[in-house]
Design a protein around this motif. Structure first.
Motif, PDB file in Angstrom:
ATOM      1  N   GLN A   7       5.538  -5.796  -7.384  1.00 54.51           N
ATOM      2  CA  GLN A   7       4.188  -5.522  -7.711  1.00 54.51           C
ATOM      3  C   GLN A   7       3.315  -5.086  -6.577  1.00 54.51           C
ATOM      4  N   ARG A  26       7.861  -8.555 -11.893  1.00 58.49           N
ATOM      5  CA  ARG A  26       7.219 -10.003 -11.729  1.00 58.49           C
ATOM      6  C   ARG A  26       8.432 -10.835 -11.195  1.00 58.49           C
ATOM      7  N   ASP A  81      11.905 -11.150 -19.855  1.00 57.97           N
ATOM      8  CA  ASP A  81      10.828 -11.921 -19.912  1.00 57.97           C
ATOM      9  C   ASP A  81      11.264 -13.374 -19.899  1.00 57.97           C
TER      10      ASP A  81
END
Ligand code: SME
Length: 161
Positions: A123, A158, A28
């Motif tokens: 995604q 992502r 992240d």
């Protein structure tokens, strides 16, 4: 993210409990796919001491070797070939308790006895890479590995542009 990996626990469940939040933070906190893959491979590899831990990236019609830890490995794998190419084709995690019993297994190292391969989806749901982990022991991987590694791999979605 701290620069040191914390490894703690005796059981696999305890080790994953320590690894997962660190892996999530590594992924992240980084916008570069390769950099995030490199640290994730290192974190998984050194938490458990596997034979080989790494990523292959989908490029055109084949998988191409990406960041990894362990001995040198095959650089390109065709779709549907070996455990990695099969996991890509089927878009599903494959747990192989005995690599010699998997038709078409690609032996990058003769020391590998069992293996797990987890696809990484973007995604839109397309497979963009796979995570491959190899062990020198038979039947090293089970549903707990599948669940934990799938959580780690899902975190990458992502980063696929
Ligand atoms: N055994 C894999 C090939 C990759 S190496 O093990 C690193 C396979 O059958 O796809």
């Amino acid at each position: 993210m701290a620069e040191n990996l914390i490894i703690d626990g005796q059981t696999k469940a305890e080790r994953y409990a320590t690894l997962l939040p660190q892996a999530f933070a590594l992924i992240d906190g980084e916008d570069d796919l390769i950099a995030a893959m490199a640290n994730t491979a290192a974190a998984i590899h050194h938490t458990f001491g596997w034979l080989w831990t790494g990523f292959y990236l989908v490029k055109n019609d084949e998988l191409v070797l990406g960041p990894f830890q362990g001995p040198i490995a095959c650089t390109r794998i065709r779709k549907g070939k070996g455990v990695c190419g099969s996991a890509w084709q089927q878009a599903t995690t494959l747990v192989v308790p005995d690599v010699d019993a998997f038709p078409g297994h690609i032996a990058c190292s003769s020391l590998s006895r069992s293996e797990i391969v987890v696809p990484l989806l973007d995604q839109a749901g397309a497979v963009r890479a796979v995570l491959d982990v190899d062990s020198i022991e038979l039947a090293s991987f089970d549903d707990s590995d599948r669940a934990a590694l799938e959580q780690i791999c899902a975190r990458f979605s992502r980063l696929f542009g």
